[in-house]
Every structure is written in structure tokens, then in C-alpha cells.
Motif scaffolding. Structure first.
Motif, mmCIF file in Angstrom:
data_model
loop_
_atom_site.group_PDB
_atom_site.id
_atom_site.type_symbol
_atom_site.label_atom_id
_atom_site.label_comp_id
_atom_site.label_asym_id
_atom_site.label_seq_id
_atom_site.Cartn_x
_atom_site.Cartn_y
_atom_site.Cartn_z
ATOM 1 N N TRP A 108 13.828 -29.444 21.639
ATOM 2 C CA TRP A 108 13.495 -28.119 21.312
ATOM 3 C C TRP A 108 14.485 -27.092 21.503
ATOM 4 O O TRP A 108 15.337 -27.153 22.484
ATOM 5 N N ASP A 154 14.664 -20.980 20.726
ATOM 6 C CA ASP A 154 13.618 -20.005 20.091
ATOM 7 C C ASP A 154 12.223 -20.872 20.090
ATOM 8 O O ASP A 154 11.165 -19.934 20.273
ATOM 9 N N MET A 155 12.186 -22.040 19.829
ATOM 10 C CA MET A 155 10.875 -22.648 20.058
ATOM 11 C C MET A 155 10.312 -22.715 21.155
ATOM 12 O O MET A 155 9.090 -22.406 21.369
ATOM 13 N N LYS A 190 10.869 -20.397 23.570
ATOM 14 C CA LYS A 190 10.456 -19.061 23.676
ATOM 15 C C LYS A 190 9.255 -18.646 23.116
ATOM 16 O O LYS A 190 8.197 -17.922 23.861
ATOM 17 N N HIS A 191 9.103 -19.252 21.872
ATOM 18 C CA HIS A 191 7.533 -18.740 21.215
ATOM 19 C C HIS A 191 6.427 -19.576 21.787
ATOM 20 O O HIS A 191 5.529 -19.005 21.944
ATOM 21 N N HIS A 192 6.596 -20.774 22.316
ATOM 22 C CA HIS A 192 5.624 -21.485 22.848
ATOM 23 C C HIS A 192 5.197 -20.943 24.299
ATOM 24 O O HIS A 192 4.085 -20.842 24.360
ATOM 25 N N ARG A 207 5.888 -17.968 25.072
ATOM 26 C CA ARG A 207 5.572 -16.132 25.037
ATOM 27 C C ARG A 207 4.323 -15.668 25.739
ATOM 28 O O ARG A 207 4.529 -14.559 26.246
ATOM 29 N N PRO A 230 11.214 -13.960 27.099
ATOM 30 C CA PRO A 230 12.161 -14.634 26.928
ATOM 31 C C PRO A 230 13.365 -14.893 27.550
ATOM 32 O O PRO A 230 13.872 -15.898 27.804
#
Length: 79
Positions: A15, A18-19, A21-23, A25, A30
Motif C-alpha cells: 500500500w 496515499d492509498m 491516507k485515503h482508506h 480518511r 493524513p
């Protein structure tokens, strides 16, 4: 941090930050995800690989298990 580690261990694969952080969120800012990954990597609980311009994190058989968890075995790594 425990939930993040468990997700990486259960999901497998690699991972990017960014992946992650998005998951995470909805739950974590972040900077909290970044801090958790830095701590997990420093403790040997996750491994990182530099692929192109992205650092990727994963839990492998080389990683330490969090206290209270069994070590990651090769058969889990193959899933």
C-alpha cells in the motif's frame, strides 16, 4: 495504529501512503497515518519498498508481530 497494522496484515499486498491516507480518511488525519506508518516501520512491524516514486508498505514474514498477535507466516503471505 493497531487497526492500521491489522488492515495491512489481513489485506496483504503493498500500500502506498496515499492509498492508506485515503482508506483511513474518515477516521484519521493524513498526518496521523504518516506518523503511524513511521512508527510501525521503525519498530519493524511493517516493511517498506521503494517502487518508482512511491514508497509502499506491507506486512511480511520478516516483520515483527504486534504484542498479542502470532507472527505472520508464509502461508498468510501467499493469500
Amino acid at each position: 495504529m493497531r487497526a492500521l497494522w491489522l488492515r495491512l496484515r489481513k489485506s496483504g499486498g503493498w500500500w502506498t501512503l496515499d492509498m492508506l491516507k485515503h482508506h483511513w480518511r474518515p477516521t484519521c488525519a493524513p498526518h496521523e497515518v504518516q506518523h503511524a506508518m513511521d512508527a510501525l516501520e521503525a519498530g519493524g512491524f511493517v516493511e517498506s519498498r521503494d517502487q518508482a516514486t512511491n514508497l509502499r508498505y506491507g506486512v511480511t514474514a520478516n516483520c515483527q508481530a504486534l504484542p498479542g498477535f502470532e507472527p505472520f507466516c508464509q502461508s498468510e503471505d501467499a493469500q
